[in-house]
Design a protein around this motif. Sequence first.
Motif, PDB file in Angstrom:
ATOM      1  N   ARG A   1       2.327   1.914  -3.484  1.00 35.73           N
ATOM      2  CA  ARG A   1       1.320   2.358  -4.452  1.00 35.73           C
ATOM      3  C   ARG A   1       1.169   3.872  -4.467  1.00 35.73           C
ATOM      4  NH1 ARG A   1      -3.926  -1.017  -3.216  1.00 35.73           N
ATOM      5  NH2 ARG A   1      -4.625  -0.230  -5.212  1.00 35.73           N
TER       6      ARG A   1
ATOM      7  N   GLN B   1       0.819  -1.206   0.000  1.00 37.48           N
ATOM      8  CA  GLN B   1       0.000   0.000   0.000  1.00 37.48           C
ATOM      9  C   GLN B   1       0.857   1.262   0.000  1.00 37.48           C
ATOM     10  OE1 GLN B   1      -2.497  -0.864   3.390  1.00 37.48           O
ATOM     11  NE2 GLN B   1      -4.061  -1.811   2.085  1.00 37.48           N
TER      12      GLN B   1
ATOM     13  N   TYR C   1       1.912  -4.435  -9.529  1.00 36.45           N
ATOM     14  CA  TYR C   1       1.249  -4.267  -8.242  1.00 36.45           C
ATOM     15  C   TYR C   1       1.548  -2.919  -7.591  1.00 36.45           C
ATOM     16  CZ  TYR C   1      -0.224  -9.146  -8.141  1.00 36.45           C
ATOM     17  OH  TYR C   1      -0.827 -10.347  -8.417  1.00 36.45           O
TER      18      TYR C   1
ATOM     19  N   ASN D   1      -9.907   0.526 -10.510  1.00 35.46           N
ATOM     20  CA  ASN D   1      -8.508   0.857 -10.236  1.00 35.46           C
ATOM     21  C   ASN D   1      -7.581   0.202 -11.257  1.00 35.46           C
ATOM     22  OD1 ASN D   1      -6.244   1.752  -8.273  1.00 35.46           O
ATOM     23  ND2 ASN D   1      -5.872  -0.427  -8.575  1.00 35.46           N
ATOM     24  N   ASP D   2      -7.748  -1.078 -11.486  1.00 35.79           N
ATOM     25  CA  ASP D   2      -6.871  -1.802 -12.401  1.00 35.79           C
ATOM     26  C   ASP D   2      -7.073  -1.344 -13.850  1.00 35.79           C
ATOM     27  OD1 ASP D   2      -6.115  -3.030 -10.080  1.00 35.79           O
ATOM     28  OD2 ASP D   2      -6.839  -5.017 -10.630  1.00 35.79           O
TER      29      ASP D   2
ATOM     30  N   ASN E   1      -1.956  -2.331  -9.168  1.00 39.37           N
ATOM     31  CA  ASN E   1      -3.066  -3.241  -9.421  1.00 39.37           C
ATOM     32  C   ASN E   1      -3.411  -4.063  -8.192  1.00 39.37           C
ATOM     33  OD1 ASN E   1      -2.890  -2.396 -12.123  1.00 39.37           O
ATOM     34  ND2 ASN E   1      -3.446  -4.443 -12.841  1.00 39.37           N
ATOM     35  N   GLU E   2      -4.681  -4.413  -8.096  1.00 37.71           N
ATOM     36  CA  GLU E   2      -5.168  -5.292  -7.037  1.00 37.71           C
ATOM     37  C   GLU E   2      -5.022  -6.753  -7.443  1.00 37.71           C
ATOM     38  OE1 GLU E   2      -9.113  -3.727  -6.879  1.00 37.71           O
ATOM     39  OE2 GLU E   2      -8.400  -1.828  -6.078  1.00 37.71           O
ATOM     40  N   ARG E   3      -5.029  -7.001  -8.750  1.00 40.14           N
ATOM     41  CA  ARG E   3      -4.856  -8.346  -9.289  1.00 40.14           C
ATOM     42  C   ARG E   3      -4.251  -8.214 -10.674  1.00 40.14           C
ATOM     43  NH1 ARG E   3      -8.849  -9.654 -12.970  1.00 40.14           N
ATOM     44  NH2 ARG E   3      -8.816 -11.873 -12.610  1.00 40.14           N
TER      45      ARG E   3
ATOM     46  N   SER F   1     -11.066  -4.399 -11.790  1.00 41.11           N
ATOM     47  CA  SER F   1     -11.671  -3.310 -11.022  1.00 41.11           C
ATOM     48  C   SER F   1     -11.431  -1.985 -11.747  1.00 41.11           C
ATOM     49  CB  SER F   1     -11.030  -3.246  -9.632  1.00 41.11           C
ATOM     50  OG  SER F   1      -9.658  -2.857  -9.743  1.00 41.11           O
TER      51      SER F   1
END
Length: 108
Positions: free
Chosen positions: A31, A28, A48, A68-69, A54-56, A66
């Motif tokens: 990021r 976190q 990441y 975000n991604d 990225n979350e995934r 998502s």
Amino acid sequence: MAFDWLPIHDWDIEQVWNQCGTSVEDWQRRRQLTDSKAVDGWPCHPAYVLGHGNERLSCSFCVLASVNDLSNAIAYNPDTYAHLVALEQQSGWSFQHNRSLQSLSTLS
């Protein structure tokens, strides 16, 4: 021969990051950094921590991604983004159910 499907399926996110040699807190924190600082010493895939992190991971423009991604995908793949938006407009179909890629244009 036996297979163990989904061997880490019951792990929480902290266990996953610990196994990768880092932590949720480090992920976190990174990021929020600039790209060059975020990847310096990072033990995992750079996606990441680049951009918003990225979350995934999967395809850069995954229909399961998502917001975000997808915002990261837009920022790092503008030509592909433009092509997919054109396909949406041409076909009349949105990239995700009830979400077009064009609607995300202000996120990058």
